[in-house]
Design an enzyme around this catalytic site. Structure first.
Site, PDB file in Angstrom:
ATOM      1  N   ARG A 187      25.381  41.016   5.344  1.00  0.00           N
ATOM      2  CA  ARG A 187      26.711  40.463   5.139  1.00  0.00           C
ATOM      3  C   ARG A 187      27.327  40.891   3.814  1.00  0.00           C
ATOM      4  NH1 ARG A 187      29.433  34.678   5.491  1.00  0.00           N
ATOM      5  NH2 ARG A 187      31.176  35.191   4.357  1.00  0.00           N
ATOM      6  N   ARG A 204      32.782  39.086   9.989  1.00  0.00           N
ATOM      7  CA  ARG A 204      31.545  38.900   9.565  1.00  0.00           C
ATOM      8  C   ARG A 204      30.363  39.060  10.190  1.00  0.00           C
ATOM      9  NH1 ARG A 204      33.134  33.690   6.861  1.00  0.00           N
ATOM     10  NH2 ARG A 204      34.941  35.114   6.426  1.00  0.00           N
ATOM     11  N   ASP A 261      27.573  34.185   9.464  1.00  0.00           N
ATOM     12  CA  ASP A 261      28.248  33.296   8.657  1.00  0.00           C
ATOM     13  C   ASP A 261      27.324  32.181   8.830  1.00  0.00           C
ATOM     14  OD1 ASP A 261      30.332  32.745   6.867  1.00  0.00           O
ATOM     15  OD2 ASP A 261      30.835  30.974   8.353  1.00  0.00           O
ATOM     16  N   ASP A 310      26.835  28.090   7.649  1.00  0.00           N
ATOM     17  CA  ASP A 310      27.395  27.054   6.844  1.00  0.00           C
ATOM     18  C   ASP A 310      26.748  25.689   7.255  1.00  0.00           C
ATOM     19  OD1 ASP A 310      29.883  28.592   5.841  1.00  0.00           O
ATOM     20  OD2 ASP A 310      30.891  28.278   7.994  1.00  0.00           O
TER      21      ASP A 310
HETATM   22  O1  GSY Z   1      34.096  29.783   9.255  1.00  0.00           O
HETATM   23  C1  GSY Z   1      33.339  30.727   9.923  1.00  0.00           C
HETATM   24  C2  GSY Z   1      33.793  32.034  10.022  1.00  0.00           C
HETATM   25  N1  GSY Z   1      34.854  31.909  11.083  1.00  0.00           N
HETATM   26  C3  GSY Z   1      35.250  31.737  12.210  1.00  0.00           C
HETATM   27  C4  GSY Z   1      34.091  31.743  13.254  1.00  0.00           C
HETATM   28  O2  GSY Z   1      32.753  31.499  12.794  1.00  0.00           O
HETATM   29  N2  GSY Z   1      34.393  31.409  14.612  1.00  0.00           N
HETATM   30  C5  GSY Z   1      35.913  31.528  14.974  1.00  0.00           C
HETATM   31  N3  GSY Z   1      36.076  31.249  16.009  1.00  0.00           N
HETATM   32  N4  GSY Z   1      36.748  31.762  13.917  1.00  0.00           N
HETATM   33  C6  GSY Z   1      36.401  31.835  12.601  1.00  0.00           C
HETATM   34  N5  GSY Z   1      37.087  31.950  11.512  1.00  0.00           N
HETATM   35  C7  GSY Z   1      36.439  32.078  10.733  1.00  0.00           C
HETATM   36  S1  GSY Z   1      36.822  32.468   9.020  1.00  0.00           S
END
Ligand code: GSY
Length: 175
Positions: free
Chosen positions: A84, A93, A96, A98
């Site tokens: 990443r 990405r 991710d 979290d």
């Molecule tokens: O915060 C995680 C990254 N992210 C995502 C995600 O994981 N899924 C979706 N559907 N939209 C996202 N927007 C972000 S930024």
């Protein structure tokens, strides 16, 4: 292992399934991290910056003796190991990772805020979280998860992609 953490995983670049399952393998290769539960995988419409590819998202529950900061460092290391590169803040990405909750703790440092400040606003987090623990409580939030989810406008943007149970069973870790 004394601490319980819920962790959200997401990917929308390259082989999204490989990225997510590799992240789980790397995380649980740590001798102090044990996978105790995991959700199905969902395909989700991008939230925030919308001009990007669909995501795969899921949530796992782990137990660990690591502190929240040690767990964060290992999550960040795993993101980097999977290639990443942090570019656009809300952009595409490879992976991710979290931390959503860490026990029932409220943690606020420069590097980490737990519970994750936007988790209750994101159907792509709430749907898989409810699947594995419908009674989970977000510290500082009084409402049950299903009521929080009902209020979210983007629920239709979260569709099952690979079921945890059923014919096409998904197992992140081979025995
Ligand atoms: O915060 C995680 C990254 N992210 C995502 C995600 O994981 N899924 C979706 N559907 N939209 C996202 N927007 C972000 S930024």
């Amino acid at each position: 292992m004394e601490n319980t953490a819920f962790i959200a995983l997401g990917s929308n670049i390259g082989n999204r399934y490989d990225n997510i399952t590799s992240a789980i393998k790397l995380l649980t290769s740590h001798s102090n991290i044990k996978l105790v539960n995991y959700s199905s995988i969902y395909e989700t419409d991008p939230v925030g910056y919308e001009d990007q590819d669909l995501f795969l998202n899921m949530v796992i529950e782990i137990q660990t003796v690591l502190s929240a900061m040690e767990l964060l460092d290992f999550c960040l290391k795993t993101e980097l190991d999977l290639g990443r590169k942090r570019k656009i803040r809300w952009g595409p990405r490879t992976i991710d990772i979290d931390i959503l909750t860490f026990n029932q703790e409220n943690i606020e440092t420069e590097k980490l805020t737990v519970p994750h400040p936007r988790m209750a606003e994101r159907a792509f987090v709430m749907v898989p979280l409810i699947e594995i623990n419908p009674n989970h409580r977000i510290p500082g939030v009084d409402k049950p998860l299903n009521l929080l989810l009902n209020e979210l406008p983007d629920k239709e943007g979260v569709r099952i992609w690979k079921r945890k149970n059923g014919e096409d069973v998904f197992e992140p870790i081979e025995n």
